[in-house]
Design a protein around this motif. Structure first.
Motif, PDB file in Angstrom:
ATOM      1  N   CYS A 168       0.844  -1.105   0.031  1.00 31.90           N
ATOM      2  CA  CYS A 168      -0.108   0.036   0.079  1.00 31.90           C
ATOM      3  C   CYS A 168       1.042   1.261  -0.092  1.00 31.90           C
ATOM      4  CB  CYS A 168      -0.968   0.007   1.158  1.00 31.90           C
ATOM      5  SG  CYS A 168      -0.280   0.428   2.631  1.00 31.90           S
ATOM      6  N   SER A 169       0.492   2.333  -0.707  1.00 30.51           N
ATOM      7  CA  SER A 169       1.093   3.447  -0.555  1.00 30.51           C
ATOM      8  C   SER A 169       1.410   4.177   0.816  1.00 30.51           C
ATOM      9  CB  SER A 169       0.397   4.535  -1.356  1.00 30.51           C
ATOM     10  OG  SER A 169      -0.734   5.028  -0.799  1.00 30.51           O
ATOM     11  N   SER A 170       2.364   5.016   0.961  1.00 29.95           N
ATOM     12  CA  SER A 170       2.610   5.765   2.234  1.00 29.95           C
ATOM     13  C   SER A 170       1.295   6.294   2.795  1.00 29.95           C
ATOM     14  CB  SER A 170       3.942   6.634   2.056  1.00 29.95           C
ATOM     15  OG  SER A 170       4.978   5.923   2.080  1.00 29.95           O
ATOM     16  N   SER A 171       0.578   7.010   1.830  1.00 32.72           N
ATOM     17  CA  SER A 171      -0.297   7.976   2.108  1.00 32.72           C
ATOM     18  C   SER A 171      -1.663   6.902   2.685  1.00 32.72           C
ATOM     19  CB  SER A 171      -0.979   8.655   1.266  1.00 32.72           C
ATOM     20  OG  SER A 171      -1.473   7.798  -0.102  1.00 32.72           O
ATOM     21  N   ARG A 172      -1.886   5.773   2.206  1.00 31.27           N
ATOM     22  CA  ARG A 172      -2.735   4.826   2.735  1.00 31.27           C
ATOM     23  C   ARG A 172      -2.205   4.368   3.909  1.00 31.27           C
ATOM     24  NH1 ARG A 172      -7.797   4.429   1.171  1.00 31.27           N
ATOM     25  NH2 ARG A 172      -7.451   4.009  -1.009  1.00 31.27           N
ATOM     26  N   ALA A 173      -1.234   3.921   4.370  1.00 30.12           N
ATOM     27  CA  ALA A 173      -0.731   3.633   5.418  1.00 30.12           C
ATOM     28  C   ALA A 173      -1.018   4.625   6.507  1.00 30.12           C
ATOM     29  CB  ALA A 173       0.946   3.105   5.471  1.00 30.12           C
ATOM     30  N   VAL A 174      -0.785   5.779   6.149  1.00 30.95           N
ATOM     31  CA  VAL A 174      -1.017   6.747   7.330  1.00 30.95           C
ATOM     32  C   VAL A 174      -2.517   6.927   7.583  1.00 30.95           C
ATOM     33  CG1 VAL A 174      -1.070   9.509   7.599  1.00 30.95           C
ATOM     34  CG2 VAL A 174       0.925   8.282   6.516  1.00 30.95           C
ATOM     35  N   GLN A 175      -3.240   6.768   6.559  1.00 32.41           N
ATOM     36  CA  GLN A 175      -4.870   6.495   6.817  1.00 32.41           C
ATOM     37  C   GLN A 175      -5.063   5.516   7.782  1.00 32.41           C
ATOM     38  OE1 GLN A 175      -6.923   6.345   3.250  1.00 32.41           O
ATOM     39  NE2 GLN A 175      -6.179   8.451   2.262  1.00 32.41           N
ATOM     40  N   TYR A 176      -4.402   4.403   7.491  1.00 31.10           N
ATOM     41  CA  TYR A 176      -4.425   3.215   8.415  1.00 31.10           C
ATOM     42  C   TYR A 176      -4.002   3.157   9.843  1.00 31.10           C
ATOM     43  CZ  TYR A 176      -5.292   0.246   4.420  1.00 31.10           C
ATOM     44  OH  TYR A 176      -6.044  -0.361   2.959  1.00 31.10           O
ATOM     45  N   VAL A 177      -3.161   3.975  10.035  1.00 27.49           N
ATOM     46  CA  VAL A 177      -2.681   4.654  11.290  1.00 27.49           C
ATOM     47  C   VAL A 177      -3.582   5.321  12.037  1.00 27.49           C
ATOM     48  CG1 VAL A 177      -0.929   6.053  12.580  1.00 27.49           C
ATOM     49  CG2 VAL A 177      -0.016   4.422  10.852  1.00 27.49           C
ATOM     50  N   GLN A 178      -4.206   6.367  11.397  1.00 34.82           N
ATOM     51  CA  GLN A 178      -5.170   7.332  11.945  1.00 34.82           C
ATOM     52  C   GLN A 178      -6.400   6.585  12.450  1.00 34.82           C
ATOM     53  OE1 GLN A 178      -5.585   9.894   8.861  1.00 34.82           O
ATOM     54  NE2 GLN A 178      -4.095  11.120   9.503  1.00 34.82           N
ATOM     55  N   GLN A 179      -6.713   5.133  11.622  1.00 29.19           N
ATOM     56  CA  GLN A 179      -7.974   4.617  12.086  1.00 29.19           C
ATOM     57  C   GLN A 179      -7.346   3.666  13.171  1.00 29.19           C
ATOM     58  OE1 GLN A 179      -9.025   1.837   8.649  1.00 29.19           O
ATOM     59  NE2 GLN A 179      -8.600   3.377   7.378  1.00 29.19           N
ATOM     60  N   ALA A 180      -6.316   3.408  13.277  1.00 30.52           N
ATOM     61  CA  ALA A 180      -5.839   2.564  14.568  1.00 30.52           C
ATOM     62  C   ALA A 180      -5.960   3.367  15.925  1.00 30.52           C
ATOM     63  CB  ALA A 180      -4.501   1.982  14.202  1.00 30.52           C
ATOM     64  N   LEU A 181      -5.696   4.645  15.655  1.00 29.17           N
ATOM     65  CA  LEU A 181      -5.836   5.462  16.861  1.00 29.17           C
ATOM     66  C   LEU A 181      -7.015   5.463  17.476  1.00 29.17           C
ATOM     67  CD1 LEU A 181      -4.160   8.576  15.604  1.00 29.17           C
ATOM     68  CD2 LEU A 181      -3.034   6.810  16.715  1.00 29.17           C
ATOM     69  N   TRP A 182      -8.126   5.234  16.902  1.00 32.13           N
ATOM     70  CA  TRP A 182      -9.475   5.223  17.454  1.00 32.13           C
ATOM     71  C   TRP A 182      -9.702   3.968  18.609  1.00 32.13           C
ATOM     72  CZ3 TRP A 182     -12.539   9.112  17.975  1.00 32.13           C
ATOM     73  CH2 TRP A 182     -12.618  10.063  16.839  1.00 32.13           C
ATOM     74  N   CYS A 183      -8.926   2.793  17.934  1.00 32.96           N
ATOM     75  CA  CYS A 183      -8.789   1.716  18.574  1.00 32.96           C
ATOM     76  C   CYS A 183      -8.369   1.623  20.040  1.00 32.96           C
ATOM     77  CB  CYS A 183      -8.624   0.555  17.742  1.00 32.96           C
ATOM     78  SG  CYS A 183      -9.488   0.214  16.201  1.00 32.96           S
ATOM     79  N   LEU A 184      -7.253   2.508  20.236  1.00 34.34           N
ATOM     80  CA  LEU A 184      -6.547   2.520  21.314  1.00 34.34           C
ATOM     81  C   LEU A 184      -7.403   3.085  22.557  1.00 34.34           C
ATOM     82  CD1 LEU A 184      -3.469   4.477  20.013  1.00 34.34           C
ATOM     83  CD2 LEU A 184      -3.478   2.123  20.620  1.00 34.34           C
ATOM     84  N   TYR A 185      -8.582   3.528  22.233  1.00 38.62           N
ATOM     85  CA  TYR A 185      -9.398   3.846  23.306  1.00 38.62           C
ATOM     86  C   TYR A 185     -10.670   2.800  23.419  1.00 38.62           C
ATOM     87  CZ  TYR A 185      -7.376   8.457  22.743  1.00 38.62           C
ATOM     88  OH  TYR A 185      -6.605   9.403  22.756  1.00 38.62           O
ATOM     89  N   SER A 186     -10.619   1.713  22.877  1.00 45.56           N
ATOM     90  CA  SER A 186     -11.606   0.392  22.852  1.00 45.56           C
ATOM     91  C   SER A 186     -11.540   0.179  24.572  1.00 45.56           C
ATOM     92  CB  SER A 186     -11.272  -0.604  22.391  1.00 45.56           C
ATOM     93  OG  SER A 186     -12.081  -1.602  22.446  1.00 45.56           O
ATOM     94  N   PRO A 187     -12.694  -0.154  24.948  1.00 51.63           N
ATOM     95  CA  PRO A 187     -12.872  -0.652  26.294  1.00 51.63           C
ATOM     96  C   PRO A 187     -12.309  -2.042  26.769  1.00 51.63           C
ATOM     97  CG  PRO A 187     -15.104  -0.662  25.375  1.00 51.63           C
ATOM     98  CD  PRO A 187     -14.087   0.006  24.359  1.00 51.63           C
ATOM     99  N   GLN A 188     -11.904  -2.735  25.585  1.00 51.40           N
ATOM    100  CA  GLN A 188     -11.447  -4.025  25.735  1.00 51.40           C
ATOM    101  C   GLN A 188      -9.740  -4.042  25.591  1.00 51.40           C
ATOM    102  OE1 GLN A 188     -13.708  -7.457  23.901  1.00 51.40           O
ATOM    103  NE2 GLN A 188     -15.077  -5.844  22.783  1.00 51.40           N
TER     104      GLN A 188
END
Length: 337
Positions: free
Chosen positions: A232-252
């Motif tokens: 995947c491109s670098s820009s797409r990888a950055v998008q994936y990183v931003q998506q992962a940030l939300w999961c850091l706040y999961s209650p699980q």
């Protein structure tokens, strides 16, 4: 005798609709409860449209009991023919109920929307499905397991309904949920984890990601992170990183750990891109104070691993430097004869 029975039901429904039209608080809940039962009887179609017209007012009621009663009535109606256009009238109000504070209201709304997708015509389904692609993802992390499960299943149905769509906007919306779905593969509930795998598989098919689909079909969950990031491109990888940030706040805890691991792998793919790596390091730094020690330790270890890789890369001579050294060595040898 049957005619008298029909007439009695008809007049009863008429009286109930009149009570609900006049907004008499003392009678609203009993009237709606009885009307919901009557709608299931044959020959009550005359009142379907009137009930749909009353529904928006009572779906906004402060009483969760009243909201549930209306949803029950609508669940009966959505199975009837010629209800497509009337159900479309309720779309905005139903979508708002997905954020309701009452768990039962959210569950009944999810079930009703699922029934609508299965029973209404293509045009109505497409309109609702498009909105559901961005309304449903916040529910993937709901506190209630049953809500998470139903929202994932409904998201699968929306992608199935829209599988022939080629809209870039729709594909972008589905793309934005790949990493959250990936992290949910590690859910504590095995039922929800499997629903996440199936949903991610549908998303991979929808987006025509063949390799990701194959990995998910073979249940190689350990390879999903790398598969998603590879090629995947670098820009797409950055998008994936931003998506992962939300999961850091999961209650699980397992979901947060999955997000930390994903950030570590993403950091390897973004090596040499200082700005992007700083984003990952800042996110991991926040998790070092996680209430769960294993999550905090994993974040620390991931940070150390990324920094070690960065230092090794910076101290390693570049290809140009290596070629220059080789050239100087060869030139010196040639000069010495």
């Amino acid at each position: 005798m049957r005619g008298m029975w029909r007439s009695s039901l008809y007049h009863m429904a008429q009286r109930l609709v009149e009570l609900l039209s006049r907004e008499q608080p003392r009678w609203e809940a009993p009237a709606m409860a009885l009307l919901a039962e009557l709608l299931a009887y044959p020959d009550m179609n005359a009142w379907d449209e009137r009930v749909v017209q009353l529904a928006p007012r009572y779906l906004g009621s402060k009483s969760s009991v009243m909201r549930c009663l209306v949803l029950r009535a609508l669940s009966t109606l959505c199975h009837k023919p010629a209800m497509d256009e009337m159900m479309q009238i309720l779309q905005r109000r139903l979508m708002e109920l997905l954020g309701d504070a009452d768990e039962e209201v959210v569950v009944m709304t999810l079930n009703l929307l699922s029934n609508i997708l299965h029973n209404c015509n293509t045009r109505v389904v497409n309109v609702m499905a498009r909105e559901l692609t961005w309304r449903l993802p916040p529910l993937f992390h709901h506190d209630i397991i049953h809500v998470r499960l139903l929202s994932l299943q409904l998201f699968q149905h929306t992608m199935e309904a829209l599988k022939k769509e080629e809209s870039k906007l729709l594909k972008a919306q589905v793309h934005q949920n790949l990493v959250p779905l990936l992290c949910l593969l590690h859910e504590e509930s095995q039922e929800v984890a499997e629903a996440s795998r199936v949903t991610l598989l549908r998303a991979a098919t929808f987006l025509k990601k063949r390799r990701l689909r194959q990995v998910l079909e073979k249940c190689k969950l350990w390879a999903v992170d790398e598969c998603l990031l590879s090629q995947c491109s670098s820009s797409r990888a950055v998008q994936y990183v931003q998506q992962a940030l939300w999961c850091l706040y999961s209650p699980q805890q397992p979901v947060r750990e999955a997000a930390v691991r994903f950030l570590g792998i993403a950091g390897q793919h973004l090596r040499g891109q200082e700005k992007e790596l700083q984003l990952i390091h800042r996110a991991l730094q926040l998790v070092t104070d996680d209430v769960n020690l294993s999550v905090a330790n994993l974040a620390v270890q991931t940070q150390l691993s990324l920094r070690a890789a960065e230092e090794a890369a910076s101290s390693r001579p570049s290809l140009r430097e290596r070629l220059c050294r080789a050239w100087r060595g060869w030139a010196a040898s040639w000069a010495r004869g």
